[in-house]
Design an enzyme around this catalytic site. Structure first.
Site, PDB file in Angstrom:
ATOM      1  N   LYS A 119       0.831  -1.214   0.000  1.00 24.32           N
ATOM      2  CA  LYS A 119       0.000   0.000   0.000  1.00 24.32           C
ATOM      3  C   LYS A 119       0.867   1.266   0.000  1.00 24.32           C
ATOM      4  O   LYS A 119       0.671   2.157  -0.813  1.00 24.32           O
ATOM      5  CB  LYS A 119      -0.916   0.044   1.235  1.00 24.32           C
ATOM      6  CG  LYS A 119      -1.947  -1.044   1.310  1.00 24.32           C
ATOM      7  CD  LYS A 119      -2.831  -0.886   2.535  1.00 24.32           C
ATOM      8  CE  LYS A 119      -2.136  -1.124   3.864  1.00 24.32           C
ATOM      9  NZ  LYS A 119      -1.623  -2.474   4.085  1.00 24.32           N
ATOM     10  N   ASN A 142      -3.787   6.591   5.377  1.00 27.29           N
ATOM     11  CA  ASN A 142      -3.182   5.760   6.419  1.00 27.29           C
ATOM     12  C   ASN A 142      -1.687   6.054   6.572  1.00 27.29           C
ATOM     13  O   ASN A 142      -1.059   5.610   7.518  1.00 27.29           O
ATOM     14  CB  ASN A 142      -3.408   4.290   6.046  1.00 27.29           C
ATOM     15  CG  ASN A 142      -3.201   3.353   7.203  1.00 27.29           C
ATOM     16  OD1 ASN A 142      -3.536   3.665   8.338  1.00 27.29           O
ATOM     17  ND2 ASN A 142      -2.619   2.205   6.924  1.00 27.29           N
ATOM     18  N   HIS A 189      -3.061  -9.767  10.476  1.00 30.73           N
ATOM     19  CA  HIS A 189      -3.967  -9.222  11.500  1.00 30.73           C
ATOM     20  C   HIS A 189      -4.952 -10.252  12.041  1.00 30.73           C
ATOM     21  O   HIS A 189      -6.070  -9.906  12.406  1.00 30.73           O
ATOM     22  CB  HIS A 189      -4.754  -8.017  10.936  1.00 30.73           C
ATOM     23  CG  HIS A 189      -3.871  -6.918  10.460  1.00 30.73           C
ATOM     24  ND1 HIS A 189      -2.995  -6.265  11.280  1.00 30.73           N
ATOM     25  CD2 HIS A 189      -3.697  -6.371   9.229  1.00 30.73           C
ATOM     26  CE1 HIS A 189      -2.330  -5.353  10.584  1.00 30.73           C
ATOM     27  NE2 HIS A 189      -2.731  -5.416   9.337  1.00 30.73           N
TER      28      HIS A 189
HETATM   29  P1  ADP Z   1       1.991  -1.708   3.315  1.00 25.65           P
HETATM   30  O1  ADP Z   1       1.828  -0.233   3.376  1.00 25.65           O
HETATM   31  O2  ADP Z   1       0.823  -2.392   2.681  1.00 25.65           O
HETATM   32  O3  ADP Z   1       2.448  -2.335   4.587  1.00 25.65           O
HETATM   33  P2  ADP Z   1       4.630  -1.413   2.107  1.00 25.65           P
HETATM   34  O4  ADP Z   1       4.785  -0.780   0.780  1.00 25.65           O
HETATM   35  O5  ADP Z   1       4.966  -0.611   3.303  1.00 25.65           O
HETATM   36  O6  ADP Z   1       3.159  -1.975   2.228  1.00 25.65           O
HETATM   37  O7  ADP Z   1       5.484  -2.770   2.136  1.00 25.65           O
HETATM   38  C1  ADP Z   1       5.382  -3.663   3.262  1.00 25.65           C
HETATM   39  C2  ADP Z   1       6.157  -4.937   3.025  1.00 25.65           C
HETATM   40  O8  ADP Z   1       5.581  -5.657   1.943  1.00 25.65           O
HETATM   41  C3  ADP Z   1       7.634  -4.741   2.648  1.00 25.65           C
HETATM   42  O9  ADP Z   1       8.344  -5.830   3.201  1.00 25.65           O
HETATM   43  C4  ADP Z   1       7.624  -4.814   1.135  1.00 25.65           C
HETATM   44  O10 ADP Z   1       8.871  -5.278   0.619  1.00 25.65           O
HETATM   45  C5  ADP Z   1       6.507  -5.819   0.866  1.00 25.65           C
HETATM   46  N1  ADP Z   1       5.745  -5.533  -0.360  1.00 25.65           N
HETATM   47  C6  ADP Z   1       5.656  -4.359  -1.027  1.00 25.65           C
HETATM   48  N2  ADP Z   1       4.821  -4.472  -2.074  1.00 25.65           N
HETATM   49  C7  ADP Z   1       4.342  -5.732  -2.059  1.00 25.65           C
HETATM   50  C8  ADP Z   1       3.418  -6.457  -2.882  1.00 25.65           C
HETATM   51  N3  ADP Z   1       2.825  -5.893  -3.917  1.00 25.65           N
HETATM   52  N4  ADP Z   1       3.185  -7.762  -2.557  1.00 25.65           N
HETATM   53  C9  ADP Z   1       3.781  -8.336  -1.490  1.00 25.65           C
HETATM   54  N5  ADP Z   1       4.673  -7.718  -0.697  1.00 25.65           N
HETATM   55  C10 ADP Z   1       4.949  -6.420  -0.961  1.00 25.65           C
END
Ligand code: ADP
Length: 448
Positions: A119, A142, A189
């Site tokens: 996200k 968020n 969650h």
């Molecule tokens: P969120 O805001 O949904 O937590 P982030 O962009 O902060 O997502 O990334 C959170 C974690 O998920 C990091 O470890 C990142 O490398 C991984 N990640 C980012 N994009 C994806 C995706 N499209 N699918 C799975 N994992 C992802």
């Protein structure tokens, strides 16, 4: 929506609760903010609200306070199923989330991004794409600034791009983005939701009020996302990294855009974002950009130069030929799966933290294929060892310091040391940022 003179209770007094109380006060509502923490733990900003005419209730939510409300607005961190809120709901009091309140006053087209992972990356990437194309955008929700803060101002942007969590979606009624993006749904969650199905349902609410005039950007490769397809009324734009789509965006080394009769490629060679999950994020962002009429050339330039965010597969250093990655934001198994898929073997994986109740089994086959040593720490380590220890050599450690030193001493040139916890950070750290910063310090101490 008329707020003047209305008795409104805001539940939760962190950044969003404070912004919500200010917004309501400015519109002439009678505002009470109810917070579980004692007053001593609240920021001065929260306490200052009392001087401006807001009633503060700290140290818990009293039933009478909530039952006496004309409307209750819930902050993102507060579960809707706590007893006082359930009691208020039973008495027929309207309960909404902050994004719902903000939406009712929003005058700018809304693009909303949700999913278990990606996200923040996708929302930030979209911000870059739109800005590069010369659009004025508000990026928040968020992350960063809450939506309610945007509607408190002059609303002078072309688009609002908002990261939205499943918790926020639980309290929506008419919230209707003109583009909703759903990146993926994997287990997370489960300490807050009764079941995976219930969590998936919460994510699906992002499409609830959309009509055929709106758009839904969807991950074709994710079975949980696809399962929502029949219930979505918006025009669908799918993306897939696994197969060519006759109508949608696919990946063949470049992004292949086949939409509304167009058949174009966006080259992403040399993109700074690494990993297949980031290709998914880029496709989702390109789909939104396409719907909003951004030029493919402008999108290509912005996609390639976006360097990503801290604590997400962040390259920390290379020491004695060993490469260290900080992926502290990987707080669930789905994120770790993508990180393991994205790096070449051999990998030394450091994982563990506060357990969220999901299964670690989706990591098993990748551990067998790519990981030479699993270094565990934190509260979850025993359960992780029980589920994963059979796949690969596993070492238990008592601290992040010990974990980093163990990983280093057991690695050799060409190895990757990946810190991707699959758990939240609150057993030993104040946040994932704190945990990631500690990891980076410990890695740099290895050089001394
Ligand atoms: P969120 O805001 O949904 O937590 P982030 O962009 O902060 O997502 O990334 C959170 C974690 O998920 C990091 O470890 C990142 O490398 C991984 N990640 C980012 N994009 C994806 C995706 N499209 N699918 C799975 N994992 C992802």
């Amino acid at each position: 929506m008329e707020l003047r003179g209305k008795n409104i209770v805001v539940v939760g007094m962190a950044r969003t609760g404070i912004a919500t109380a200010r917004f309501l006060l400015d519109r002439g509502a009678r505002v009470t903010v109810s917070e579980a923490k004692p007053a001593a733990q609240l920021p001065a900003e929260a306490l200052a609200l009392a001087q401006q005419g807001v009633l503060l209730e700290t140290g818990g939510h009293r039933m009478e306070t909530l039952r006496g409300a004309g409307l209750i607005v819930v902050s993102p961190g507060v579960p809707l199923d706590i007893a006082p809120l359930r009691a208020a709901d039973k008495s027929g009091i309207e309960i909404i989330s902050e994004i719902e309140l903000a939406y009712r006053f929003l005058q700018t087209p809304l693009i909303a991004v949700t999913g278990t992972n990606g996200k923040t990356t996708t929302t930030s990437l979209l911000g870059e794409l739109f800005q590069h194309a010369g659009k004025k955008v508000f990026v928040g929700g968020n992350i960063g600034t809450p939506l309610i803060a945007y509607v408190s101002g002059t609303q002078d942007r072309d688009f609002v791009i908002a990261e939205i969590s499943s918790f926020q979606l639980e309290g929506i009624k008419v919230f209707r983005p003109f583009i909703s993006v759903l990146l993926n749904i994997t287990e997370d969650h489960l300490d807050r939701y009764q079941s995976f199905a219930e969590y998936g349902d919460a994510k699906g609410r992002i499409f609830l009020n959309q009509t055929g005039e709106d758009f839904a950007v969807l991950n074709y490769d994710d079975p949980q996302v696809r399962a929502l397809d029949p219930a979505i009324r918006a025009q669908k734009v799918f993306f897939s990294t696994r197969q060519p789509l006759p109508d949608g965006i696919s990946y063949n080394g470049a992004l292949h855009v086949r939409l509304r009769g167009e058949d174009e490629h966006i080259t992403i060679a040399g993109a700074l974002l690494a990993g297949i999950h980031n290709v998914e994020n880029m496709m989702a962002a390109a789909a939104v950009g396409f719907v909003c009429g951004l030029s493919l050339q402008s999108m290509q330039q912005a996609l390639v130069r976006f360097s990503g965010l801290k604590h997400r597969m962040e390259l920390v250093d290379e020491i004695s030929g060993i490469t260290f990655y900080n992926d502290s934001k990987a707080t669930n198994v789905g994120a770790v799966v993508k990180s393991l898929e994205s790096l070449p073997a051999p990998i030394v994986l450091i994982a563990g933290g506060k357990d969220k109740g999901g299964s670690y089994a989706p990591l098993q086959s990748l551990l067998r294929q790519k990981v030479k040593l699993l270094v565990l720490l934190g509260e979850a380590r025993e359960r992780m060892r029980a589920e994963l220890g059979g796949e690969v050599e596993t070492v238990m450690t008592a601290s992040l310091d010990e974990a980093v030193r163990t990983a280093f001493s057991r690695s050799e040139a060409g190895d990757m040391v990946l810190f991707s916890p699959a758990c939240s950070s609150f057993d030993m750290f104040t946040s994932y940022e704190h945990r990631g910063a500690c990891f980076k310090e410990l890695v740099s101490a290895l050089k001394q």
